[in-house]
Design a protein around this motif. Structure first.
Motif, PDB file in Angstrom:
ATOM      1  N   CYS A   5      -2.096   2.768   2.984  1.00  0.00           N
ATOM      2  CA  CYS A   5      -2.496   3.026   2.876  1.00  0.00           C
ATOM      3  C   CYS A   5      -3.802   3.294   1.893  1.00  0.00           C
ATOM      4  CB  CYS A   5      -2.400   4.432   2.629  1.00  0.00           C
ATOM      5  SG  CYS A   5      -1.682   3.903   3.249  1.00  0.00           S
ATOM      6  N   ASP A   7      -5.160   4.891   0.642  1.00  0.00           N
ATOM      7  CA  ASP A   7      -5.298   5.204  -0.228  1.00  0.00           C
ATOM      8  C   ASP A   7      -5.456   6.316   0.163  1.00  0.00           C
ATOM      9  OD1 ASP A   7      -6.696   4.545  -0.500  1.00  0.00           O
ATOM     10  OD2 ASP A   7      -6.761   4.067   0.543  1.00  0.00           O
ATOM     11  N   HIS A 573     -10.459  -2.950   2.636  1.00  0.00           N
ATOM     12  CA  HIS A 573      -9.730  -2.286   1.723  1.00  0.00           C
ATOM     13  C   HIS A 573      -9.128  -2.829   2.721  1.00  0.00           C
ATOM     14  CE1 HIS A 573      -6.957   0.083  -0.837  1.00  0.00           C
ATOM     15  NE2 HIS A 573      -6.632   0.035   0.245  1.00  0.00           N
ATOM     16  N   HIS A 577      -5.613  -5.502   2.259  1.00  0.00           N
ATOM     17  CA  HIS A 577      -3.713  -5.459   1.999  1.00  0.00           C
ATOM     18  C   HIS A 577      -3.238  -7.036   2.746  1.00  0.00           C
ATOM     19  CE1 HIS A 577      -3.328  -2.536  -0.235  1.00  0.00           C
ATOM     20  NE2 HIS A 577      -3.536  -1.296   0.668  1.00  0.00           N
ATOM     21  N   GLU A 634      -3.068  -2.055  -4.494  1.00  0.00           N
ATOM     22  CA  GLU A 634      -4.339  -1.406  -4.186  1.00  0.00           C
ATOM     23  C   GLU A 634      -5.535  -2.016  -4.911  1.00  0.00           C
ATOM     24  OE1 GLU A 634      -4.338   0.584  -1.424  1.00  0.00           O
ATOM     25  OE2 GLU A 634      -1.929   0.585  -1.400  1.00  0.00           O
ATOM     26  N   HIS A 696      -1.289   3.784  -5.332  1.00  0.00           N
ATOM     27  CA  HIS A 696      -3.045   3.851  -6.063  1.00  0.00           C
ATOM     28  C   HIS A 696      -3.903   4.531  -6.961  1.00  0.00           C
ATOM     29  CE1 HIS A 696      -1.894   4.893  -1.930  1.00  0.00           C
ATOM     30  NE2 HIS A 696      -2.633   3.681  -1.503  1.00  0.00           N
TER      31      HIS A 696
END
Ligand SMILES: [Zn+2]
Length: 735
Positions: A5, A7, A573, A577, A634, A696
């Motif tokens: 995620c 985030d 982002h 990953h 992250e 994060h």
């Protein structure tokens, strides 16, 4: 890996999760920031339950009966481009770029009493909540036919909203579960009971949800060792607080927290009218502490390399003696599975040993406590208030609980998330938005490929593998191609707790049914109305829910510089990953395979170590720093995403100079938009939980990622005397 995620941040209510709906939710990241989450939680892809539970399916589209008017309104939440009023231009950009971009806002921002955090994510979330609330209210008035998605959604929402009916029932809905526990006569029956409680409520790789209050959690995903099939994975569980550190760390805040937690457990049992409440709560606390002592840490949990342990059924008896595994797996309906991947072998052995060593009555007291805690979210006000007092206020510093409708909304999203999501996107996610975001994604992928080509240190063979992985990435925008079929889920009006239990069971059955079938790479791990985004490393796929494709993250009225600095960096982002320290362990097919040459891997790991050191130097409190190892995936994703978004934006200009707006150059808009997309203010308690459990880094440090990008220095004139200044050789370049 975690990837998740983005985030996370998402749910503005951190704990919420936790607190929110113990039975099902946890946010994947809850707030990511707060992913703290999970306290109570549950899961996500696979499991189902993320705040909005999520996901996906392989099922036929359900015509939403109730589907709202087809209108399609372009979502707008805030202003557009750069929020000048939020900036504090008395702070030098090179001193604290977060405050330069957000300082005026930060000085005045007040966290709502019923939220753990405030900021742009909350802004987007509140807007979506209001829209969703209206959709659910209309569903109630639609008087849809029984069995239709609209009727189920309406009844789920209405059942939780009906406080008077819930109050009148008192703790009666809990009686049957307590009676089942009371009847457990021996350790074999105990094992069967524990097996019967197994739920698909964890997800270590996609949603990074490691927490379940059940003794173990199940995750059904593509096999790490055979990409053609799904495998069952089993993770550690059983704790009521967010992480083992709350039980075993010597730091004063943790010691205080567990004293308060022990008191909370006793109060809950008294309120549930359990005889001998104090002694039972003490037994439960003692057993939970022992369970915590055998748990893996959060950092250990994130290492898929340590987690890839396929155990044949017979292995459980030899590797984890003490539990009647036959009884456990039969009750869990996993008795026919030849093997299970054990994510936490040490904890599995430790828990099995505790089943043998601890008295049956202690286990029953523990299970009673867990049952009360899990049900309380759906029971009377006294229990609900006490649960919030601990999880909401003590643990996350939130003075007041969210209004009833918002909790009802979370419950409905948790139970029927895609049904609600289908209604949401029909009204609020127009095809033009989908097309615009697709174009940004395409530019990001191209930019990423060029960055790979340009890496001087990477061997051609590794580059070829990376490009293959990039080319096979499956990107889903807005919502899944096929909607989940909730036909087998029964929702009963007036039975809030029963609905939650049936939904949790439905999710478990849905996951069991995947075993033995081909892997569906299009299954979603989030609901469309969630403000979040996710990389599913094991399927090499990305989900960008409609919920994050709104202002201020994406706004058709903003400049390209601002959109690329915000949603572009978020998209970058998620792409990154696939190539971060964890994603690098999965190849294009999602196999757990090392596709790096040793030299390339060494270079990559050295860069990662430098970035981890950079983040570990950030200290929100005198006694607590960011754990750069815990947040490394992250942080790498933020850095690579930002760099790729910058390249993609530049390419989109086609050689033209970006237009100046409000006196800001294109580069300045780009970096300010990035920093403003991290405009968040957290309660201290929430921040502390996040430091311990969140993958994060806190948002204000994420905004400082810019100090690794050369163009930022030129855009803002940062000098060698500035605190954020890094000499060129110290700027981390990973991708
Ligand atoms: Zn992420």
């Amino acid at each position: 890996m975690r990837s998740p995620c983005y985030d996370g941040r998402v749910d503005p209510a951190p704990f919420a999760g936790a607190w929110k709906d113990p039975m099902r939710r946890s946010m994947p990241i809850l707030l990511s920031l707060v992913s703290l989450v999970s306290l109570v939680a549950t899961a996500a892809c696979g499991g189902g339950d993320v705040p909005p539970p999520v996901t996906g399916g392989t099922t036929p589209p359900q015509p939403s009966a109730s589907a709202p008017p087809p209108a399609a309104v372009v979502p707008t939440v805030g202003g557009h481009s750069i929020d000048l009023a939020a900036m504090d231009t008395s702070t030098k950009p090179g001193a604290d770029f977060f405050m330069y971009a957000n300082g005026a806002w930060y000085a005045k921002a007040e966290i709502p009493a019923d939220r753990p955090v405030t900021g742009v994510w909350l802004q987007a979330t509140e807007d979506i909540e209001k829209r969703t609330k209206q959709i659910l209210e209309e569903a109630i008035h639609a008087a849809a036919a029984p069995g239709t998605p609209t009727q189920k959604v309406a009844d789920a929402y209405a059942s939780y909203l009906d406080e008077a009916a819930i109050e009148a029932l008192g703790v009666a809905p809990l009686a049957s579960e307590l009676a089942r526990i009371a009847k457990i006569a021996d350790k074999r029956e105990l094992a069967a009971f524990l097996g019967s409680q197994l739920r698909a409520d964890v997800d270590p790789l996609n949603a990074t949800n490691f927490h379940t209050t059940h003794i173990f959690g199940l995750w059904v995903e593509q096999d790490l060792n055979d990409t053609t099939r799904y495998a069952p994975y089993m993770l550690q569980g059983g704790l009521g607080m967010p992480d083992r550190s709350y039980y075993v760390d010597d730091a004063a805040p943790m010691v205080t927290m567990r004293t308060k937690y022990a008191q909370h457990l006793a109060t809950m049992l008294h309120l549930a009218k359990i005889k001998g409440a104090d002694a039972k709560a003490a037994h439960a606390m003692a057993l939970e502490t022992k369970i915590a002592s055998v748990h893996a840490t959060r950092v250990e949990s994130e290492d898929a390399g340590k987690a890839n342990n396929p155990w044949a059924r017979a292995d459980f008896t030899t590797h984890a003696p003490g539990m009647d595994w036959s009884a456990f797996f039969t009750a869990a309906r996993l008795e026919k599975q030849p093997s299970i991947i054990v994510w936490h072998p040490h904890a599995t052995s430790g828990i099995a040993a505790l089943v043998k060593s601890e008295p049956l009555d202690v286990w029953k007291d523990y299970l009673t406590t867990r049952a009360v805690e899990r049900a309380a979210f759906y029971l009377n006000k006294a229990l609900l208030d006490e649960q919030f007092a601990f999880y909401g206020t003590t643990l996350s510093g939130q003075p007041t609980p969210p209004p009833r409708w918002r909790r009802a909304l979370d419950v409905t999203n948790g139970e029927l998330g895609e049904a609600v999501g289908q209604m949401y996107v029909g009204r609020y996610f127009p095809p033009e938005s989908k097309e615009a975001v697709k174009a940004i994604v395409a530019n990001l992928l191209t930019a990423y490929g060029k960055r790979i080509d340009a890496l001087a240190w990477m061997a051609p063979a590794t580059k070829a593998k990376a490009k293959e992985k990039l080319a096979s990435l499956k990107v889903s925008i807005g919502y899944p191609d096929t909607w989940r079929d909730y036909g087998a889920l029964t929702i009963v009006k007036g039975d809030a707790l029963g609905n939650a239990e049936r939904a949790s069971r439905f999710e478990y059955e849905r996951n069991l049914a995947k075993l033995g079938k081909p892997v569906d790479r299009g299954e979603w791990c989030m609901v469309p109305q969630e403000v979040n985004a996710v990389n599913l490393p094991i399927r090499n796929a990305l989900n960008f829910p409609a919920g994050i494709l709104v202002a201020p993250f994406f706004d058709p009225k903003s400049t390209a510089a601002a959109n690329y600095g915000s949603i572009g960096a978020i998209i970058g982002h998620e792409i990154s990953h696939s190539f971060d320290n964890e994603g690098a362990k999965f190849d294009a097919q999602g196999r757990f395979a090392n596709w790096w040459t040793p030299e390339d891997l060494a270079h990559f790991q050295a860069s990662g170590a430098a970035l981890a050191a950079q983040f570990s130097a950030y200290r929100p409190f005198p006694d607590a720093a960011v754990n750069g190892e815990q947040t490394l995936s992250e942080d790498i994703a933020d850095l690579a995403g930002l760099a790729a978004a910058y390249d993609a934006w530049q390419a989109s200009l086609g050689g033209a100079v970006a237009p100046t707006q409000d006196g800001l150059t294109g580069d300045q808009q780009f970096f300010l938009a990035f920093a403003q997309s991290w405009r968040e203010k957290l309660r201290d308690e929430v921040l502390r939980v996040a430091l311990t459990t969140d993958g994060h880094a806190p948002p204000r440090y994420r905004a400082l990622t810019v100090r690794n990008v050369d163009a930022w220095y030129a855009a803002f004139g940062a000098q060698s005397t500035d605190p954020l200044f890094l000499p060129p050789q110290a700027r981390v370049r990973v991708w």
